[in-house]
Design a protein around this motif. Structure first.
Motif, PDB file in Angstrom:
ATOM      1  N   GLU A   1       0.814  -1.221   0.000  1.00 15.87           N
ATOM      2  CA  GLU A   1       0.000   0.000   0.000  1.00 15.87           C
ATOM      3  C   GLU A   1       0.847   1.271   0.000  1.00 15.87           C
ATOM      4  OE1 GLU A   1      -2.462  -0.445   3.474  1.00 15.87           O
ATOM      5  OE2 GLU A   1      -3.491  -2.202   2.623  1.00 15.87           O
ATOM      6  N   ARG A   2       1.924   1.289   0.775  1.00  9.44           N
ATOM      7  CA  ARG A   2       2.693   2.525   0.957  1.00  9.44           C
ATOM      8  C   ARG A   2       3.959   2.618   0.116  1.00  9.44           C
ATOM      9  NH1 ARG A   2       2.549   2.700   7.517  1.00  9.44           N
ATOM     10  NH2 ARG A   2       0.289   2.627   7.722  1.00  9.44           N
ATOM     11  N   TYR A   3       4.534   1.462  -0.246  1.00  6.22           N
ATOM     12  CA  TYR A   3       5.859   1.476  -0.890  1.00  6.22           C
ATOM     13  C   TYR A   3       5.894   0.621  -2.158  1.00  6.22           C
ATOM     14  CZ  TYR A   3       6.873   3.313   3.736  1.00  6.22           C
ATOM     15  OH  TYR A   3       6.847   4.060   4.890  1.00  6.22           O
ATOM     16  N   ASP A   4       4.749   0.421  -2.788  1.00  9.25           N
ATOM     17  CA  ASP A   4       4.662  -0.391  -4.010  1.00  9.25           C
ATOM     18  C   ASP A   4       5.298  -1.772  -3.840  1.00  9.25           C
ATOM     19  OD1 ASP A   4       3.326   1.626  -5.478  1.00  9.25           O
ATOM     20  OD2 ASP A   4       5.246   2.606  -5.904  1.00  9.25           O
ATOM     21  N   GLY A   5       5.235  -2.296  -2.622  1.00  7.93           N
ATOM     22  CA  GLY A   5       5.756  -3.635  -2.354  1.00  7.93           C
ATOM     23  C   GLY A   5       7.270  -3.714  -2.209  1.00  7.93           C
ATOM     24  N   ASP A   6       7.943  -2.587  -2.214  1.00  8.76           N
ATOM     25  CA  ASP A   6       9.412  -2.559  -2.150  1.00  8.76           C
ATOM     26  C   ASP A   6       9.874  -2.193  -0.747  1.00  8.76           C
ATOM     27  OD1 ASP A   6      12.121  -2.148  -2.367  1.00  8.76           O
ATOM     28  OD2 ASP A   6      11.990  -0.709  -4.007  1.00  8.76           O
ATOM     29  N   PRO A   7      10.283  -3.178   0.059  1.00  9.79           N
ATOM     30  CA  PRO A   7      10.695  -2.865   1.430  1.00  9.79           C
ATOM     31  C   PRO A   7      11.909  -1.933   1.491  1.00  9.79           C
ATOM     32  CG  PRO A   7      11.171  -5.153   0.898  1.00  9.79           C
ATOM     33  CD  PRO A   7      10.386  -4.589  -0.245  1.00  9.79           C
ATOM     34  N   GLY A   8      12.762  -1.983   0.479  1.00 11.72           N
ATOM     35  CA  GLY A   8      13.933  -1.111   0.465  1.00 11.72           C
ATOM     36  C   GLY A   8      13.581   0.364   0.429  1.00 11.72           C
ATOM     37  N   ARG A   9      12.391   0.694  -0.090  1.00 11.16           N
ATOM     38  CA  ARG A   9      11.953   2.096  -0.106  1.00 11.16           C
ATOM     39  C   ARG A   9      11.723   2.633   1.293  1.00 11.16           C
ATOM     40  NH1 ARG A   9       7.011   3.067  -3.796  1.00 11.16           N
ATOM     41  NH2 ARG A   9       7.226   5.104  -2.770  1.00 11.16           N
ATOM     42  N   LEU A  10      11.413   1.747   2.231  1.00  7.47           N
ATOM     43  CA  LEU A  10      11.230   2.184   3.619  1.00  7.47           C
ATOM     44  C   LEU A  10      12.407   3.038   4.073  1.00  7.47           C
ATOM     45  CD1 LEU A  10      10.054  -0.921   5.669  1.00  7.47           C
ATOM     46  CD2 LEU A  10       9.113   1.352   5.861  1.00  7.47           C
ATOM     47  N   TRP A  11      13.609   2.554   3.794  1.00 12.56           N
ATOM     48  CA  TRP A  11      14.794   3.279   4.264  1.00 12.56           C
ATOM     49  C   TRP A  11      15.446   4.120   3.180  1.00 12.56           C
ATOM     50  CZ3 TRP A  11      14.148  -1.997   5.148  1.00 12.56           C
ATOM     51  CH2 TRP A  11      14.816  -2.885   4.309  1.00 12.56           C
ATOM     52  N   ALA A  12      15.342   3.717   1.933  1.00 11.82           N
ATOM     53  CA  ALA A  12      16.014   4.476   0.862  1.00 11.82           C
ATOM     54  C   ALA A  12      15.437   5.881   0.710  1.00 11.82           C
ATOM     55  CB  ALA A  12      15.913   3.717  -0.457  1.00 11.82           C
ATOM     56  N   GLU A  13      14.167   6.045   1.006  1.00 10.11           N
ATOM     57  CA  GLU A  13      13.507   7.332   0.802  1.00 10.11           C
ATOM     58  C   GLU A  13      13.372   8.162   2.081  1.00 10.11           C
ATOM     59  OE1 GLU A  13       9.825   6.294  -1.103  1.00 10.11           O
ATOM     60  OE2 GLU A  13      10.839   5.625  -2.928  1.00 10.11           O
ATOM     61  N   ALA A  14      13.881   7.672   3.191  1.00  6.60           N
ATOM     62  CA  ALA A  14      13.800   8.428   4.449  1.00  6.60           C
ATOM     63  C   ALA A  14      14.886   9.501   4.453  1.00  6.60           C
ATOM     64  CB  ALA A  14      13.975   7.488   5.641  1.00  6.60           C
ATOM     65  N   GLU A  15      14.486  10.757   4.682  1.00  6.34           N
ATOM     66  CA  GLU A  15      15.468  11.844   4.617  1.00  6.34           C
ATOM     67  C   GLU A  15      16.394  11.897   5.821  1.00  6.34           C
ATOM     68  OE1 GLU A  15      11.794  13.996   6.395  1.00  6.34           O
ATOM     69  OE2 GLU A  15      12.039  12.759   4.617  1.00  6.34           O
ATOM     70  N   ASP A  16      15.971  11.322   6.940  1.00  2.18           N
ATOM     71  CA  ASP A  16      16.843  11.302   8.109  1.00  2.18           C
ATOM     72  C   ASP A  16      16.411  10.175   9.050  1.00  2.18           C
ATOM     73  OD1 ASP A  16      14.609  12.271   9.594  1.00  2.18           O
ATOM     74  OD2 ASP A  16      15.278  14.344   9.392  1.00  2.18           O
ATOM     75  N   GLY A  17      17.179  10.020  10.123  1.00  2.00           N
ATOM     76  CA  GLY A  17      16.915   8.941  11.065  1.00  2.00           C
ATOM     77  C   GLY A  17      15.544   9.027  11.707  1.00  2.00           C
ATOM     78  N   ALA A  18      15.109  10.236  12.049  1.00  2.00           N
ATOM     79  CA  ALA A  18      13.793  10.397  12.676  1.00  2.00           C
ATOM     80  C   ALA A  18      12.686   9.976  11.703  1.00  2.00           C
ATOM     81  CB  ALA A  18      13.599  11.846  13.125  1.00  2.00           C
ATOM     82  N   ALA A  19      12.838  10.347  10.429  1.00  3.51           N
ATOM     83  CA  ALA A  19      11.831   9.950   9.429  1.00  3.51           C
ATOM     84  C   ALA A  19      11.818   8.434   9.259  1.00  3.51           C
ATOM     85  CB  ALA A  19      12.114  10.637   8.093  1.00  3.51           C
ATOM     86  N   LEU A  20      12.993   7.820   9.255  1.00 11.87           N
ATOM     87  CA  LEU A  20      13.059   6.362   9.127  1.00 11.87           C
ATOM     88  C   LEU A  20      12.423   5.686  10.333  1.00 11.87           C
ATOM     89  CD1 LEU A  20      13.828   3.742   7.805  1.00 11.87           C
ATOM     90  CD2 LEU A  20      16.208   4.115   8.514  1.00 11.87           C
ATOM     91  N   LEU A  21      12.697   6.204  11.515  1.00 15.41           N
ATOM     92  CA  LEU A  21      12.071   5.647  12.716  1.00 15.41           C
ATOM     93  C   LEU A  21      10.551   5.752  12.608  1.00 15.41           C
ATOM     94  CD1 LEU A  21      12.464   4.384  15.528  1.00 15.41           C
ATOM     95  CD2 LEU A  21      12.526   6.715  16.450  1.00 15.41           C
ATOM     96  N   GLY A  22      10.056   6.877  12.112  1.00 10.62           N
ATOM     97  CA  GLY A  22       8.616   7.046  11.929  1.00 10.62           C
ATOM     98  C   GLY A  22       8.036   6.055  10.939  1.00 10.62           C
TER      99      GLY A  22
END
Length: 192
Positions: A95-116
């Motif tokens: 639903e959120r990342y077109d099925g690509d788990p790597g987008r979870l972290w590849a597109e996070a601009e910083d650590g706080a965003a990735l944690l979110g």
């Protein structure tokens, strides 16, 4: 330095190259040993006859997925709930990342965003999300600005608190000792 658990070499290799396998291992890392949890994705792929993607697991027949998890030896001590959790995480990825788990972290601009992003996954409370963030930073060189701070104590250099700190048998023993001390302290506090 990469993650190296005392599990089958093929299971470690799958974790190294497949972001979904790594994420599923983290989902399963609850009330079972680290080795059991992180060997689970390889065993699931073996049972399926191929390495699944998030879309396949998201759309898999729930009862059939439970049956795969429950096949002896079960992939987890709670096969039904963990099959459901893996499926929920995969649906979120679709639903959120077109099925690509790597987008979870590849597109996070910083650590706080990735944690979110991580705490937005089903079953990922703050602690699990911080451990996974530390795992990504320490073992997979996913290091957006502020990642150590967002990972909290788990991001500390030289710490032996979680799977993020396991590189060999000696480090695994240090992590186990830390967990035993933490559990003992919690029992003592509850008793007293």
């Amino acid at each position: 330095m990469t993650l190296s658990l005392p599990i089958a070499a093929e299971a470690n290799e799958l974790l190294r190259r497949d972001p979904l396998a790594l994420l599923v291992g983290m989902v399963l890392d609850q009330q079972v040993s680290m080795e059991k949890a992180f060997a689970g994705p390889y065993e699931l792929a073996r049972r399926l006859g191929h390495e699944p993607d998030a879309a396949e697991l998201a759309g898999y027949d729930p009862e059939a997925l439970v049956a795969l998890f429950a096949e002896r030896p079960a992939l987890h001590r709670f096969p039904k709930s963990m099959a459901g959790r893996v499926q929920e995480v995969c649906r979120t990825l679709v639903e959120r990342y077109d099925g690509d788990p790597g987008r979870l972290w590849a597109e996070a601009e910083d650590g706080a965003a990735l944690l979110g992003r991580l705490t937005g996954l089903p079953g990922f409370g703050r602690q699990k999300a911080q451990i996974f963030l530390a795992l990504l930073g320490k073992r997979f060189e996913v290091r957006p600005p502020g990642w150590r701070e967002a990972a909290g104590a788990y991001g500390e250099e030289g710490a032996y608190y979680s799977v993020a700190d396991v590189t060999d048998e000696a480090s695994l023993l240090k992590v186990r000792e830390y967990k035993q001390r933490t559990k003992a302290a919690a029992r003592s506090a509850a008793a007293g």
